[in-house]
Every structure is written in C-alpha cells, then in structure tokens.
Design a protein around this motif. Structure first.
Motif, PDB file in Angstrom:
ATOM      1  N   GLU A  27     -14.341  29.785  98.533  1.00  0.00           N
ATOM      2  CA  GLU A  27     -14.987  30.653  99.528  1.00  0.00           C
ATOM      3  C   GLU A  27     -16.437  30.960  99.139  1.00  0.00           C
ATOM      4  OE1 GLU A  27     -14.424  35.226 100.547  1.00  0.00           O
ATOM      5  OE2 GLU A  27     -12.604  34.067 100.878  1.00  0.00           O
ATOM      6  N   LYS A  54     -20.091  29.817 100.718  1.00  0.00           N
ATOM      7  CA  LYS A  54     -21.058  30.875 101.051  1.00  0.00           C
ATOM      8  C   LYS A  54     -22.413  30.582 100.373  1.00  0.00           C
ATOM      9  CE  LYS A  54     -21.137  35.169 102.857  1.00  0.00           C
ATOM     10  NZ  LYS A  54     -20.660  35.559 104.154  1.00  0.00           N
ATOM     11  N   SER A  63     -24.145  27.878 102.270  1.00  0.00           N
ATOM     12  CA  SER A  63     -24.622  28.293 103.602  1.00  0.00           C
ATOM     13  C   SER A  63     -25.833  29.225 103.520  1.00  0.00           C
ATOM     14  CB  SER A  63     -23.489  28.951 104.405  1.00  0.00           C
ATOM     15  OG  SER A  63     -23.186  30.208 103.869  1.00  0.00           O
ATOM     16  N   THR A  64     -25.996  29.920 102.383  1.00  0.00           N
ATOM     17  CA  THR A  64     -27.140  30.838 102.291  1.00  0.00           C
ATOM     18  C   THR A  64     -28.300  30.267 101.477  1.00  0.00           C
ATOM     19  OG1 THR A  64     -26.063  31.933 100.425  1.00  0.00           O
ATOM     20  CG2 THR A  64     -25.783  32.969 102.571  1.00  0.00           C
ATOM     21  N   GLU A 120     -13.205  30.125 109.956  1.00  0.00           N
ATOM     22  CA  GLU A 120     -14.388  30.761 109.368  1.00  0.00           C
ATOM     23  C   GLU A 120     -15.187  29.756 108.538  1.00  0.00           C
ATOM     24  OE1 GLU A 120     -15.101  34.855 106.858  1.00  0.00           O
ATOM     25  OE2 GLU A 120     -13.129  34.457 107.712  1.00  0.00           O
ATOM     26  N   GLU A 121     -14.470  28.918 107.784  1.00  0.00           N
ATOM     27  CA  GLU A 121     -15.136  27.904 106.962  1.00  0.00           C
ATOM     28  C   GLU A 121     -15.851  26.881 107.835  1.00  0.00           C
ATOM     29  OE1 GLU A 121     -12.043  27.917 103.142  1.00  0.00           O
ATOM     30  OE2 GLU A 121     -11.790  26.456 104.743  1.00  0.00           O
ATOM     31  N   LEU A 147     -19.158  28.154 108.949  1.00  0.00           N
ATOM     32  CA  LEU A 147     -20.148  28.100 107.863  1.00  0.00           C
ATOM     33  C   LEU A 147     -20.643  26.668 107.637  1.00  0.00           C
ATOM     34  CD1 LEU A 147     -18.643  30.629 105.283  1.00  0.00           C
ATOM     35  CD2 LEU A 147     -20.764  30.891 106.560  1.00  0.00           C
ATOM     36  N   LYS A 166     -23.099  25.720 110.174  1.00  0.00           N
ATOM     37  CA  LYS A 166     -24.385  26.369 109.868  1.00  0.00           C
ATOM     38  C   LYS A 166     -25.138  25.550 108.803  1.00  0.00           C
ATOM     39  CE  LYS A 166     -26.055  30.778 107.958  1.00  0.00           C
ATOM     40  NZ  LYS A 166     -25.618  32.012 107.297  1.00  0.00           N
ATOM     41  N   ILE A 167     -24.396  25.101 107.787  1.00  0.00           N
ATOM     42  CA  ILE A 167     -24.998  24.290 106.716  1.00  0.00           C
ATOM     43  C   ILE A 167     -25.553  22.990 107.302  1.00  0.00           C
ATOM     44  CG2 ILE A 167     -24.462  22.903 104.653  1.00  0.00           C
ATOM     45  CD1 ILE A 167     -22.239  25.107 104.048  1.00  0.00           C
ATOM     46  N   GLN A 188     -19.644  26.331 118.652  1.00  0.00           N
ATOM     47  CA  GLN A 188     -20.499  25.634 117.688  1.00  0.00           C
ATOM     48  C   GLN A 188     -21.247  24.480 118.354  1.00  0.00           C
ATOM     49  OE1 GLN A 188     -21.016  26.864 114.610  1.00  0.00           O
ATOM     50  NE2 GLN A 188     -19.654  28.445 115.375  1.00  0.00           N
TER      51      GLN A 188
END
Length: 501
Positions: free
Chosen positions: A127, A131, A134-135, A167-168, A171, A174-175, A222
């Motif tokens: 997880e 994260k 993705s950030t 949820e994954e 993310l 987004k990546i 998405q």
C-alpha cells in the motif's frame, strides 16, 4: 589488517548503544573498500535499521543509500521499500528521502525493488509503496524519468493491474497518466485500453452485483478524462447503451447515498461527446431514445387511462433529462435523420408532445429560479439553497437549448451546451484537448412551444429531483472492490490499512 578492523566494526552491531551508533556511521563509510564483505555489511546495517533504539534506527536508515552501488542497489531499494511500513514519522521521512536519493542514482534499479514489494510484499508495504510512486514520481526530474524508465513503469504496472483493489487501480491510473510518454494520443489510447480491460467490457453485465457495477463506474471515471476528439469513447458508450441503460432501474451500488442512476447517466453524457463511429448506431440511439421517453412524461390529459389519476402533475426529473437529452443530441448528430426517417410519424408526434409539455414546465421553473436568484451576488449565492438553485438554472437552461434544437424542422443538432456539473471552459486556441461542449448557452428566449396555458395547470415545480448533490460528480472512491473476480478488483481480499502519511 584493514579487513579485520572492518570486521570489528561490523561486530559492533552486537554491542551496546554506543558501539551500534559508531557502527551505523562507519559501516557505510568504509563499505566500498571491502567488496568481499558487502553481504555481511548490508546485513549488519539492516540489523541496525531494526534496532529498538529509534535514534540508532534513524541513523542506520539515513546511511542506507551509501550501500546502493552496482548490483546492491535493487536490494537496498527492496529493503527501503519494506521500511516504508514504519509508523515513526521522522523515520518514514528518512526512508522516503533515501529512496528518492537512490532513484537519482538508478531509477530502474530502484523501481525493481519497489515493484518486487508491490507484487510480493506485505499488504501495508504494498500500500505504501504504491502511495510512494503516486506521490513522488511526478517530483522527479526528466533526466531521471527517461523514456526507458517510463516504459519499465508501464510494463511493471500492467503486472500489478492483473490483481488490484479499486483504490489501487485509481492510484495506478494516476501514476500512469502522469507519465510524459503517455501524454500522446497513442499513449492515451493505451491507457483507455488498460481501463477497458479492467472494466471487463466483454463480461455479461450484472446490474444486481453492486461490486461489479461499482467497478464499471470506477473504471469509466478513470477513462473519461482520457477521451478526446482523437481518443474515442465508442467502446464505453456502446457498452452503456447496450447493457447499462436497459438495466438502469435495477442497478445496485455499495456506496451509500449515491444516486447510481444519475451517476451512470452523467458518465454517459460526458463520454457521448467523444464517441467515434459506432457499429450499431441506430439500435443504440433507439435504446437511448426509449430511455429518454421514460423521463419525458405526456401531459396528464394525454396520458393513458388511469396513468395520472386525479390530474396529478407528473414529476419532471431535470437532472436525468439533461444527461439523456445531451447524450441523445450528441449521438443524434451521427444519424441526423433518426427522428424523421427512423421513427414512424406516430412516434415522432408523441415525442413532440412530450417535448412541448416538458418545455412549458421548464419555462415556469426557469422564471421561478431567475426570480429567486435576482439581484443575489457574492456571498448570497454561496448558501446551500442558492447553490442548488444556480445548478438547477444551468440544468434547465441546457434542457431548454437542446429541446429547441429538436423542435427544428428537420431536428437540428448544432447547439452546444456545457453540462451543468462541468466548469465552463473559456475557448482557448492553445487548448489541445478542448472538448466539443465548451460554449455555454446564452439565456434562452421564451419557449415557442405550444399554446399558452395557465402555469398552475401545467406544472408544479418538482421536489427534490435536482437534489442537493446535483453538482457533486466527484464522489471519491470508497472501499475497494470486494467479492471474487478472481483475477482482481478485490481478488486480493481485505488489504490491511496502516497509517498513510
């Protein structure tokens, strides 16, 4: 001689606090001089990273990047990724910084360590590694994020996407959508295909399975930002017309308080602007038309016997009609003679009566809304009640413009409106992916529809159907996708959730 001295330093990890502190500094400092003791040195430093004394742990973690040379780098990346599970915020930040520093030495090697933990590690590590990607990836300079590195991220991400929670998935989208190499038309197309695969559009649609419906909606959300005049939404629009619309009233959702039918219609409306050539256009337009009719009532006196007993006025569901009318208007452009050549005269007459009735009710409501909002500016418009009225006015104006178009002989599909929940975009020549519906409509003139009748007799403003969540399209993903799909969207079971920094 020196080797023995270095061995003494390594043995310091078994000593007291002072020896460990010295070891945490000196093991990395002389590491490069003793390649034959590399394994022992890394293991010794790793012991210090797990020490009970937080200050020793922090010191040891801070120095880990010094071990990231040559073949050792992926291993150090793997270790640092595992250390992301730390609940000590200072320690967690040190791990983040250490990972970023080795990223700049060898991005692919670092990603290898991160992805191996995402694919095989503990849930909490997985997880936090996702994260981290993705950030932090978007903060890395171009010389680090080369085309080769981005291709590696895409390849590894595809492996992970074979088994993810909702949820994954969000993310990872987004990546991937942040990667420079995927900003092109072919890159966006690739992402749309990835989403379509996750949505499993080949599978039989099951409206009574809330997790299946939720997965479809999350995937579609998405995909929507990826569509443009060059990247078409045809596959999704076709699926919605053929499978989702006919089952609209029986849809279920695991998300409490969500108007699932409105959510589906909004997504369809947004996608309809970017639909390419559709194989079964006429039959899908007919499904859309039939669904629109369900929300366009006949005037009470024209309804079937007993349908509106007691002359009760039917409720006009503006939010639904805006979406359906907009979608019909967008797809109708591709088959402009649908209403005149493909419908029989009786059907067309029936549709015009419904449009006329709706337009008259609309006029009354637009007048009431304008009156209620007259002279209100700034703070006054920010109250919850007035916000709803402002959105309701956008919706009713949009419907008015679209109805007028369809009243033309022959029906016209030229007007452009901005969907009520979308921000009005200013036309900008530099905007490469400007959508077709960027021009907001000018305030409508009085409806030309039909003979005047007294307002009370026509229409009582409906209650609650342009509800307080009218404008809120961005419902955040809550929960993953439970229930067995086998290869993913919940296949990984309930992931443990640690603290997220």
């Amino acid at each position: 001689q020196h080797k023995d001295a270095y061995q003494v330093i390594l043995d310091g990890v078994k000593g007291g606090a002072k020896e460990k502190r010295l070891a945490a500094q000196f093991i990395p400092k002389f590491f490069k001089h003793f390649p034959e003791l590399a394994d022992s040195a890394i293991n010794a430093q790793l012991d210090l990273c797990e020490d009970e004394d937080v200050s020793i742990r922090r010191q040891a973690i801070k120095e880990l990047p010094q071990f990231a040379t040559g073949d050792n780098l992926p291993r150090v990346a793997d270790i640092l990724t595992q250390l992301l599970q730390s609940d000590d915020s200072a320690e967690f930040n040190l791990v983040n910084n250490a990972l970023l520093s080795i990223f700049k030495m060898d991005a692919k090697g670092t990603l290898g360590g991160l992805f191996s933990q995402i694919l095989q590690g503990e849930d909490i590590v997985r997880e936090r590694a996702i994260k981290f990607l993705s950030t932090k990836l978007k903060t890395l300079p171009e010389e680090v994020m080369t085309k080769e590195v981005e291709e590696f991220i895409l390849t590894e991400s595809k492996k992970v996407l074979e088994d993810v929670t909702g949820e994954e998935f969000v993310l990872f989208m987004k990546i991937l959508s942040g990667l420079k190499s995927l900003q092109t038309v072919s890159g966006r197309q690739q992402l749309v295909e990835l989403v379509a695969e996750q949505a499993d559009l080949e599978q039989t649609f099951n409206p009574s399975d809330p997790d299946y419906v939720d997965r479809l909606l999350q995937c579609t959300r998405q995909a929507v930002p990826l569509f443009s005049k060059n990247v078409h939404s045809t596959k999704f629009v076709t699926y919605f017309c053929e499978h989702v619309l006919p089952n609209l009233s029986s849809l279920t959702t695991p998300v409490e308080g969500l108007d699932i039918q409105l959510e589906v219609l909004k997504l369809l409306a947004e996608m309809s602007s970017y639909c390419g050539d559709m194989e079964k256009l006429e039959s899908n337009l007919k499904k859309l038309f039939d669904k629109l009719l369900e929300y366009m009532p006949l005037p009470p006196e024209e309804a079937e016997n007993g349908e509106n007993a007691g002359n009760e006025e039917p409720k006009l569901q503006f939010s639904y009609v805006e979406c359906l009318l907009y979608s019909f208007h967008q797809l109708g452009r591709k088959l402009p003679d649908f209403l005149t050549a493909k419908l029989n005269a009786e059907k067309l007459k029936d549709f015009k009566i419904r449009l006329q009735y709706f337009a008259r009710g609309l006029q009354v409501y637009i007048r009431q809304l304008r009156l209620a909002l007259q002279g209100k500016t700034g703070e006054a418009l920010k109250t919850e009640e007035n916000k709803i009225k402002v959105v309701a006015l956008k919706i009713t104006n949009n419907i008015n413009v679209l109805i007028k178009d369809l009243f033309h002989i022959p029906p016209s599909y030229k007007s452009t409106v901005t969907l009520s929940w979308k921000p009005v975009q200013k036309a900008d020549a530099s905007q490469k992916r400007a959508s077709e519906d960027t021009t907001s409509s000018s305030p409508p003139k009085k409806a030309s529809a039909g003979p005047k009748r007294d307002a009370r007799q026509i229409y009582n403003p409906p209650s609650g159907k342009y509800s307080s969540n009218l404008g809120s399209f961005s419902y955040e993903q809550r929960g993953g996708f439970r229930g067995g799909r086998g290869r993913g969207w919940g296949g990984r079971g309930n992931r443990s959730r640690g603290r997220i920094y």
